[in-house]
Design an enzyme around this catalytic site. Sequence first.
Site, PDB file in Angstrom:
ATOM      1  N   LYS A  89      39.936  69.204  46.375  1.00  0.00           N
ATOM      2  CA  LYS A  89      39.730  70.619  46.712  1.00  0.00           C
ATOM      3  C   LYS A  89      40.796  71.070  47.723  1.00  0.00           C
ATOM      4  O   LYS A  89      41.327  72.165  47.623  1.00  0.00           O
ATOM      5  CB  LYS A  89      38.325  70.811  47.297  1.00  0.00           C
ATOM      6  N   ASP A 132      36.436  59.548  47.268  1.00  0.00           N
ATOM      7  CA  ASP A 132      35.551  60.611  46.812  1.00  0.00           C
ATOM      8  C   ASP A 132      35.117  61.524  47.959  1.00  0.00           C
ATOM      9  O   ASP A 132      33.994  62.046  47.961  1.00  0.00           O
ATOM     10  CB  ASP A 132      34.312  60.034  46.098  1.00  0.00           C
ATOM     11  N   GLU A 133      36.008  61.735  48.912  1.00  0.00           N
ATOM     12  CA  GLU A 133      35.672  62.619  50.038  1.00  0.00           C
ATOM     13  C   GLU A 133      35.861  64.089  49.668  1.00  0.00           C
ATOM     14  O   GLU A 133      35.517  64.971  50.473  1.00  0.00           O
ATOM     15  CB  GLU A 133      36.550  62.305  51.260  1.00  0.00           C
ATOM     16  N   GLY A 134      36.439  64.350  48.516  1.00  0.00           N
ATOM     17  CA  GLY A 134      36.701  65.741  48.142  1.00  0.00           C
ATOM     18  C   GLY A 134      38.114  66.171  48.511  1.00  0.00           C
ATOM     19  O   GLY A 134      38.349  67.332  48.842  1.00  0.00           O
ATOM     20  N   GLY A 191      31.155  73.998  50.395  1.00  0.00           N
ATOM     21  CA  GLY A 191      30.812  74.088  48.975  1.00  0.00           C
ATOM     22  C   GLY A 191      32.052  73.807  48.151  1.00  0.00           C
ATOM     23  O   GLY A 191      33.152  73.699  48.692  1.00  0.00           O
ATOM     24  N   THR A 193      34.154  56.776  36.238  1.00  0.00           N
ATOM     25  CA  THR A 193      33.276  55.817  35.558  1.00  0.00           C
ATOM     26  C   THR A 193      31.876  56.356  35.296  1.00  0.00           C
ATOM     27  O   THR A 193      31.121  55.766  34.535  1.00  0.00           O
ATOM     28  CB  THR A 193      33.103  54.570  36.437  1.00  0.00           C
ATOM     29  N   HIS A 232      39.767  63.331  40.460  1.00  0.00           N
ATOM     30  CA  HIS A 232      39.635  64.545  41.254  1.00  0.00           C
ATOM     31  C   HIS A 232      38.866  65.566  40.442  1.00  0.00           C
ATOM     32  O   HIS A 232      39.245  65.853  39.314  1.00  0.00           O
ATOM     33  CB  HIS A 232      41.004  65.155  41.566  1.00  0.00           C
ATOM     34  N   THR A 233      37.806  66.094  41.022  1.00  0.00           N
ATOM     35  CA  THR A 233      37.102  67.166  40.335  1.00  0.00           C
ATOM     36  C   THR A 233      37.403  68.456  41.072  1.00  0.00           C
ATOM     37  O   THR A 233      37.180  68.545  42.279  1.00  0.00           O
ATOM     38  CB  THR A 233      35.584  66.920  40.365  1.00  0.00           C
ATOM     39  N   ASP A 252      27.457  70.921  53.109  1.00  0.00           N
ATOM     40  CA  ASP A 252      26.316  71.628  52.526  1.00  0.00           C
ATOM     41  C   ASP A 252      25.334  70.690  51.819  1.00  0.00           C
ATOM     42  O   ASP A 252      24.180  71.062  51.582  1.00  0.00           O
ATOM     43  CB  ASP A 252      26.806  72.686  51.523  1.00  0.00           C
ATOM     44  N   ARG A 261      29.557  56.137  37.327  1.00  0.00           N
ATOM     45  CA  ARG A 261      28.619  55.277  38.068  1.00  0.00           C
ATOM     46  C   ARG A 261      28.014  56.022  39.247  1.00  0.00           C
ATOM     47  O   ARG A 261      28.695  56.818  39.905  1.00  0.00           O
ATOM     48  CB  ARG A 261      29.358  54.059  38.630  1.00  0.00           C
TER      49      ARG A 261
END
Length: 501
Positions: free
Chosen positions: A26, A21-23, A492, A366, A49-50, A397, A368
């Site tokens: 992106k 979940d480090e990003g 961001g 999940t 992945h978001t 940020d 969570r």
Amino acid sequence: MTFDILNDKQVVAIVGNQFGDEGKGKFVDIFAEWANVIVRGTGGANAGHTIRLPDRRYALHLIPSGILYDGVGRINVIGSGVAFDPVVARRELQELAAAGISTSKLRIAYNAKLVLPQHLVMDRVGDGLGAAKRIGTTGRGIGPTYCDHYDRVGLITNDLLNPTLFRRKLEKNLEKKVALLRQFERDDVEKVMATLMDNGEPLRQFYCPDRIFDVDTITDYYTKVGQQLCDYLCDADAFVRTAVAQGQRVLLEGSQALLLSVDFGTYPYVTSTDCSVHGLAMGAGLRQGDIELTFGVTKAFYMSRVGGGPFPTEIGGTQSADWCSRPNLTQIAEQERFPDVTVNHEDAFHQGIAIRRAGVEYGTTTGRPRRVGWLDLPLLRFAARIHGPQVILSKVDVLNACDTIKICTSYRYHGPDFRFGREYLSRAERYDVAEPRDEILQHCQPVYEELPGWRCELTGCSEYRDLPAQLRTCIDFVEQRAGVKVAMISTGPERQQTITK
Ligand code: IMP
């Protein structure tokens, strides 16, 4: 966006340096513009992945996030190392189609490891009913799927296309599991079977009281899903190797992260695949030596972890770990319980909740709450040994409002005397590079240095020199003390909120 650092490079990997979940998504999305081929080589629907594009936010679990880059001709590959849940894949493909995103350039390895209902059940039973010390898996069947692969009873994606073969292999695959599940209370197994699959359907449809799994129903259901995926299947390893030989630019997309790797992570609190750059290369059909540049995405100046396992810099310590392990705890429930916390709260537990909220650290897969902690340089030094020095700092940020940034520079070991190879670890000994073993890390107490926060928004910053001086000091500190090279900084979630150093 163009990046000089990619000049003359042909095979580039993006991996996580921490607990996931480090990003990464992106940056995969940003580098997709550069790549001809994007490959996922490890993990499965446990990843999330978001990616935020101007029109909307996308949460993908299995389909590579490069699919969202609208460039024509870019191929996205799910490699042979992936634990492939065909039902999740079908759902994500349907969602992407509904959003008008083309998936015609997707390729799926014919020999990806197949996740089936029994794997979801074994995962949920094994880490729930049977487990004394919970790993806190995502319940997506990852561990049991890879176990079957090494136990030589696994199925592969291509089996979905051949019902007779599928059925035969399924029967063999189920033998040991049925024997094992019979040891549990029937009610408990039925309860697990009533939980949902990722398309919202209960696993119960595959239950039969005498044999637990209904082979005919599973065969029928999954081979139908297979027909819908048939056109995507190919020899992905050969495809990727040929792409490299032809001089195409290949981007490898890591899932999870180094410290969750079964080979390099905080064993046993890890996922069941090697999600380091080594495992990624192999699962993508390449050798590690083929990769010319590896970016280790590193959350700064905090980090997060989902599920159980050691986390020396956890803000709020065991209180936070216990709180985050409560079943069914959601973002909304946490907000209602703690409406007024701030990132400068004097009490660490409350401060941790505020940082989680500021970073929206709630699981994509999940829901969570993720445990949050300060940036840990002993672990980062370890990551740099495996992944190399190139680092992307993400989510800086999130701590915009923080008065003080705490960075863990070393540990003191506070456990019992412990023999480690030819050495002894003894009380109060100091460590600069973490040894990510649960039996050691759980006894390591962080030694912190404190730096002043920058206490302002970063919205107007488009170049490195625009960043506040305090933030640049923090970045220099990390580079010098961990021996890494910060290549980029994410300020961001948007693509343009990215600064090259
Ligand atoms: P599994 O991969 O579902 O077997 O879960 C094993 C461990 O890895 C658990 O602690 C999970 O929370 C963690 N994990 C798996 N996938 C992710 C991820 O994408 N982000 C963060 N943690 C993950």
